[in-house]
Write an enzyme that holds these catalytic residues in place. Structure first.
Site, PDB file in Angstrom:
ATOM      1  N   ASP A  22      42.689  52.805  39.906  1.00  0.00           N
ATOM      2  CA  ASP A  22      41.926  53.906  39.688  1.00  0.00           C
ATOM      3  C   ASP A  22      42.449  55.243  39.540  1.00  0.00           C
ATOM      4  OD1 ASP A  22      42.496  53.699  42.679  1.00  0.00           O
ATOM      5  OD2 ASP A  22      40.471  54.257  43.140  1.00  0.00           O
ATOM      6  N   TYR A  66      40.320  36.138  34.687  1.00  0.00           N
ATOM      7  CA  TYR A  66      40.277  35.452  33.444  1.00  0.00           C
ATOM      8  C   TYR A  66      40.231  33.928  33.437  1.00  0.00           C
ATOM      9  CZ  TYR A  66      39.913  39.702  30.466  1.00  0.00           C
ATOM     10  OH  TYR A  66      39.495  40.926  30.151  1.00  0.00           O
ATOM     11  N   LYS A 121      45.166  47.063  42.921  1.00  0.00           N
ATOM     12  CA  LYS A 121      44.422  47.671  43.750  1.00  0.00           C
ATOM     13  C   LYS A 121      44.511  46.879  45.169  1.00  0.00           C
ATOM     14  CE  LYS A 121      40.787  50.318  44.675  1.00  0.00           C
ATOM     15  NZ  LYS A 121      40.708  51.651  44.781  1.00  0.00           N
ATOM     16  N   ASP A 127      43.692  44.734  30.662  1.00  0.00           N
ATOM     17  CA  ASP A 127      42.852  44.717  29.735  1.00  0.00           C
ATOM     18  C   ASP A 127      42.158  46.243  29.330  1.00  0.00           C
ATOM     19  OD1 ASP A 127      40.903  43.900  27.525  1.00  0.00           O
ATOM     20  OD2 ASP A 127      39.544  43.215  28.952  1.00  0.00           O
TER      21      ASP A 127
HETATM   22  C1  IPM Z   1      41.547  41.900  24.390  1.00  0.00           C
HETATM   23  C2  IPM Z   1      40.066  41.638  24.362  1.00  0.00           C
HETATM   24  C3  IPM Z   1      39.855  40.292  24.793  1.00  0.00           C
HETATM   25  C4  IPM Z   1      40.155  40.161  26.277  1.00  0.00           C
HETATM   26  C5  IPM Z   1      38.534  39.725  24.541  1.00  0.00           C
HETATM   27  C6  IPM Z   1      38.111  39.799  22.964  1.00  0.00           C
HETATM   28  C7  IPM Z   1      38.437  38.254  25.252  1.00  0.00           C
HETATM   29  O1  IPM Z   1      39.427  42.670  24.882  1.00  0.00           O
HETATM   30  O2  IPM Z   1      42.374  41.024  23.770  1.00  0.00           O
HETATM   31  O3  IPM Z   1      41.940  42.913  25.110  1.00  0.00           O
HETATM   32  O4  IPM Z   1      39.366  40.576  27.173  1.00  0.00           O
HETATM   33  O5  IPM Z   1      41.287  40.048  26.542  1.00  0.00           O
HETATM   34 MG    MG Z   2      40.551  44.280  25.728  1.00  0.00          MG
END
Ligand code: IPM
Ligand code: MG
Length: 370
Positions: free
Chosen positions: A235, A141, A202, A259
């Site tokens: 996985d 990210y 992973k 996520d």
């Molecule tokens: C979450 C969401 C966010 C992320 C998006 C909105 C950027 O999916 O908070 O899980 O990917 O972290």
């Molecule tokens: Mg999310």
């Protein structure tokens, strides 16, 4: 004088209505706070070219924590087209405000509890009660992305397998970033009476980044002999979670895996109407329902506000108001179990506000008998 100062960031789409519902419950719970409204969301991107304007960042600096609803985000080209005419062609790029807050404020913990409330018709299994610790500032990210591989990178011997027209996203995992999220997970296990932590990775393929994460996890685990520790490939973890969800108590993992796993786990306990998060750093935190802005339902007073109510519960707990937090959680459990008000996702026809009022009623009762 209210004891707490909260930046109130409802955002857009269904954000304002679920935040209003949470306020009804917070007020009924006797939570004393000053709420300061902040601008955030798509409208500010279109009008000002910034979905998280500097004045909102200032507001965060002046408050104890923030409460965030939801915001709409769209892919790059569409985002650029929707900008006000005078902002077009300036090379402005849209970055998700929630990801920005997590990174800029170093909110390194994304805490996502998944508890199956008794009687929830959407429970995949009863008795699921786990929490996910998602690393919230690094991994996939970091926003270091290239639509085409830069020549300097292509020149590296290690990059010879990458075709010249490939898009690249860089995954960055640090020792310290890994250590502190795993430490947070173990600390939580100790303070919340949990017996086991599972680190998800992973490392058989992503040897460098997941290797660092796993090594840090093992080092931290060695300092908590009283807590069981195991590891799983991401996985296989998806498979095990569906097979035996009750085997897991605390899961700790890197950003993208967290996520994905947290949506899977949310679905096992009722779907996104029950998924809530705390983005927590050393001195600041942002609480939010995990779902998005669901524009097609906006303004209809129809969606399930319980995720947002539970985010409010987590916020007051983080602020040290344990009794209020447990009153709210008990009230949600009561409303879910006895079906006092159910939105459409739960097979009912109650409105967002009906559910808020039912939880508020149950909160008043919880306070009275406490
Ligand atoms: C979450 C969401 C966010 C992320 C998006 C909105 C950027 O999916 O908070 O899980 O990917 O972290
Ligand atoms: Mg999310």
């Amino acid at each position: 004088m209210p004891r707490h100062r909260i930046a109130w960031l409802p955002g857009d789409g269904i954000g304002p209505e679920v935040c209003d519902a949470a306020r009804v419950v917070l007020d009924a719970a006797g939570f004393q706070a000053e709420y300061l409204d902040g601008d955030i969301g798509w409208e500010f991107w279109r009008r000002e070219g910034d979905a998280l304007p500097p004045r909102t960042l200032d507001l965060l600096g002046r408050t104890d924590c923030a409460f965030f609803g939801a915001i709409t985000s769209k892919p790059g080209p569409e985002a650029a087209r929707e900008l006000a005419p005078e902002l077009q062609g300036r090379g402005l790029t849209y970055r998700s405000p929630i990801v920005r807050m997590r990174q800029d404020l170093d909110l390194y913990i994304c805490l996502r509890p998944c508890r199956a409330f008794r009687g929830n018709p959407l429970n995949y299994r009863e008795d699921i009660d786990l929490v996910i610790f998602r690393e919230n500032t690094e991994g996939m990210y970091i926003g270091c992305e290239f639509a085409r591989i830069p020549p300097e990178l292509a020149a590296l011997p290690a990059a010879k397998a990458i075709p010249p027209d490939a898009a690249i996203s860089i995954r960055s995992v640090t020792r310290e970033g890994s250590r502190r999220i795993v430490e947070a997970a173990f600390q939580y296990a100790v303070t919340h009476g949990r017996r086991k932590v599972t680190a998800v990775h992973k490392a058989n393929v992503l040897r460098a980044t997941c290797g660092v994460f796993l090594e840090a996890a093992r080092e931290v685990a060695a300092r908590y002999p009283q807590i069981a520790f195991d590891t799983a490939n991401v996985d296989a973890m998806c498979m095990w979670l569906l097979k035996n969800p009750r085997n897991y108590e605390v899961i700790v993992t890197t950003n993208l895996f967290g996520d994905i796993l947290s949506d899977l786990c949310a679905q096992m306990v009722g779907g996104m109407g029950f998924g809530y998060s705390g983005n927590i750093g050393r001195n600041y935190a942002v609480f939010e329902p995990t779902h998005g802005s669901a524009p097609k339902y906006a303004g209809q007073n129809k969606v399930n506000p319980l995720a947002t109510v539970l985010a409010a519960k987590m916020m007051v707990e983080w602020l040290g108001e344990r009794e209020i937090a447990s009153d709210i959680e008990r009230a949600v459990a009561d409303v879910v179990e006895h079906g006092a008000a159910r939105t459409y996702d739960l097979g009912g026809n109650a409105s967002t506000q009906d559910v808020a009022r039912a939880v508020a009623e149950a909160v008043r009762f919880a306070r009275a008998v406490r």
